[in-house]
Scaffold this active site. Structure first.
Site, PDB file in Angstrom:
ATOM      1  N   ASP A  98      -3.244  -1.381   4.395  1.00 39.65           N
ATOM      2  CA  ASP A  98      -2.263  -0.389   4.668  1.00 39.65           C
ATOM      3  C   ASP A  98      -2.366  -0.696   6.325  1.00 39.65           C
ATOM      4  OD1 ASP A  98      -4.893   0.683   4.403  1.00 39.65           O
ATOM      5  OD2 ASP A  98      -4.306   2.429   3.314  1.00 39.65           O
ATOM      6  N   GLU A 167       0.264   6.670   4.199  1.00 42.46           N
ATOM      7  CA  GLU A 167      -0.024   8.120   4.188  1.00 42.46           C
ATOM      8  C   GLU A 167       1.354   8.923   3.874  1.00 42.46           C
ATOM      9  OE1 GLU A 167      -2.619   9.502   5.181  1.00 42.46           O
ATOM     10  OE2 GLU A 167      -3.847   7.794   5.995  1.00 42.46           O
TER      11      GLU A 167
HETATM   12 ZN   LIG Z   1      -5.319   8.821   4.773  1.00 41.06          ZN
HETATM   13 ZN   LIG Z   2      -6.055   5.888   4.259  1.00 40.87          ZN
END
Ligand SMILES: [Zn+2]
Ligand SMILES: [Zn+2]
Length: 438
Positions: A98, A167
């Site tokens: 991510d 997120e």
């Molecule tokens: Zn997070």
């Molecule tokens: Zn994370």
């Protein structure tokens, strides 16, 4: 039965024997890549970007992939970057990192601490990599550099994604919708890390089955009959109805679900009214729900609807003015690690860091959108691995003082960057080579 057991034992013996020869090569390669990955990590840490705003970060990830020799697709379903590396016949392994940071003001005192700000819905906010996604990206890059250096050791394809907006739980879904599994090789395995400050560097945490909970958001709008605060008898007070609902919701987990069936019902926001002397005609509440199975979440939502309607009826609201319960369709499903793949990872990682450094972790009630990659019709086996990020020295010091390491999302998240990245590269390189060894 006996034959099957014997042949699987033989396969295990052969695999471990062959793999053991690669361990020293993998460790030396990880050692070699750690310096580069650490510098990259410091750069990313100092330059964090919020979810859906990962413009510079994704450019950097794309250029890292191009440098290593990947075919790169930029801006895939938003800011996500896809890379493919073809290295002969064999299965495809997907590695995901991510990229997004959080609206948190950093208070670590690191010399590469973030002083960046960004626009969040019109407000200027401080931004920090407070969830370790900077470490995920650097470990991912270091691992890919290692794997390409060691490409004589394995045969197959790498499908890699630097994913936007973890997120906000948007990134994985958008990559899948944009055709991740139709435009690129369908992975036979998908792997990812998340750092874990509760584990020491040199350790990983793992379990087959549920790892992260599913997340759903629910909004309840409670209606009433408004009027003057001095004449409650002429009104139906939605604040009283809402209060009853909040209290009764607490009985869903404690009284309606089995004690062995984990779930969370949290009312995180409640808004109603403008003045002390006015009874409003509406109250809005927002809830977060956490669960591990479809059956559980169905029961929880049905109970929320029943409890809300009952509280309004008790207060005398008519049937056409009962609370509206809106279940947000943008859910994050649970992360369910494939049992077989998790067992494989434990085997490969044991060869590299020792079985004593593989900790069996418990499921967490927080969410992670990595689970979505395992829930498409392609039925890809996934495994999310916790990567220990607190140095043993800091852990011992905190323990002596009766303290715990700063958690994820904390402004004082204090990972031991170098050793976290080194272990991350070693273990992930070993996983991929173990899975698609020549
Ligand atoms: Zn997070
Ligand atoms: Zn994370």
């Amino acid at each position: 039965m006996k034959l099957k057991l014997l042949s699987s034992l033989l396969v295990m013996v052969v695999q471990t024997g062959v793999f053991a020869q690669s361990v020293e090569i993998i460790k030396a390669e990880a050692e070699k890549q750690t310096g580069y990955a650490l510098e990259l990590c410091k750069h990313l840490h100092a330059n964090p970007e919020l979810s859906f705003q990962e413009f510079e970060t994704s450019k950097r990830m794309a250029s890292e992939l191009e440098q290593i020799g990947f075919e790169v697709t930029r801006n895939f379903g938003g800011n996500s970057v896809i890379g493919v590396f073809r290295n002969g016949d064999g299965p495809t392994v997907m590695l995901r990192t991510d990229m997004d940071a959080l609206p948190v003001e950093e208070k670590t005192g690191f010399d590469f601490a973030s002083i960046k700000t960004a626009d969040l819905n019109g407000d200027e906010v401080a931004v920090m990599h407070a969830c370790g996604h900077d470490i995920h990206m650097s470990t991912w890059t270091g691992t890919l550099r290692s794997l390409v250096d060691l490409k004589d050791e394995w045969s197959g394809n790498l499908l890699v994604i630097a994913q936007q907006a973890e997120e906000y739980s948007g990134g994985a879904g958008q990559a899948i919708e944009a055709g991740l599994f139709s435009k690129f090789p369908v992975p036979d395995y998908a792997l990812a890390y998340h750092i874990n400050p509760e584990l020491e560097t040199g350790q990983i945490g793992l379990r087959g089955g549920p790892v992260f909970a599913g997340v759903k958001t629910v909004e309840i709008t409670v209606y009433g009959v408004g009027g003057h605060g001095a004449y409650p008898q002429k009104c139906i007070d939605p604040i009283v109805i809402a209060s009853r609902i909040v209290t009764d919701l607490q009985t869903i987990v404690s009284r309606e679900l089995s004690p062995t069936e984990p779930a969370v019902v949290t009312v995180g926001s409640i808004h109603g009214g403008t003045r002390p002397n006015i009874i409003p005609d509406e109250v809005k509440m927002e809830l977060t729900l956490r669960y591990f199975s479809d059956e559980t979440i169905k029961k929880v939502i049905a109970a929320i609807e029943r409890i809300s309607a009952a509280a309004a009826k008790t207060a005398g609201m008519p049937d056409d003015k009962l609370p509206k319960v809106f279940v947000d369709p943008a859910e994050t499903p649970p992360v369910l690690n494939d049992n077989e793949l998790s067992a494989d990872v434990i085997g490969f990682a044991s060869d590299v860091i020792g079985a004593e450094n593989i900790i069996e972790t418990q499921p967490e009630m927080v969410g992670e959108d990595f689970g979505k990659y395992g829930l498409t019709p392609e039925d890809v086996p996934i495994c999310l691995i916790w990567l220990g990020s607190t140095s043993p020295e800091l852990m011992a010091k905190l323990k002596a003082e009766g303290l715990r390491p700063s958690p994820l999302h904390s402004p004082t998240l204090t990972p031991d960057y170098e050793n976290t990245i080194k272990t991350g590269i070693e273990v992930m390189t070993a996983n991929v080579i173990g899975l698609i060894k020549k």
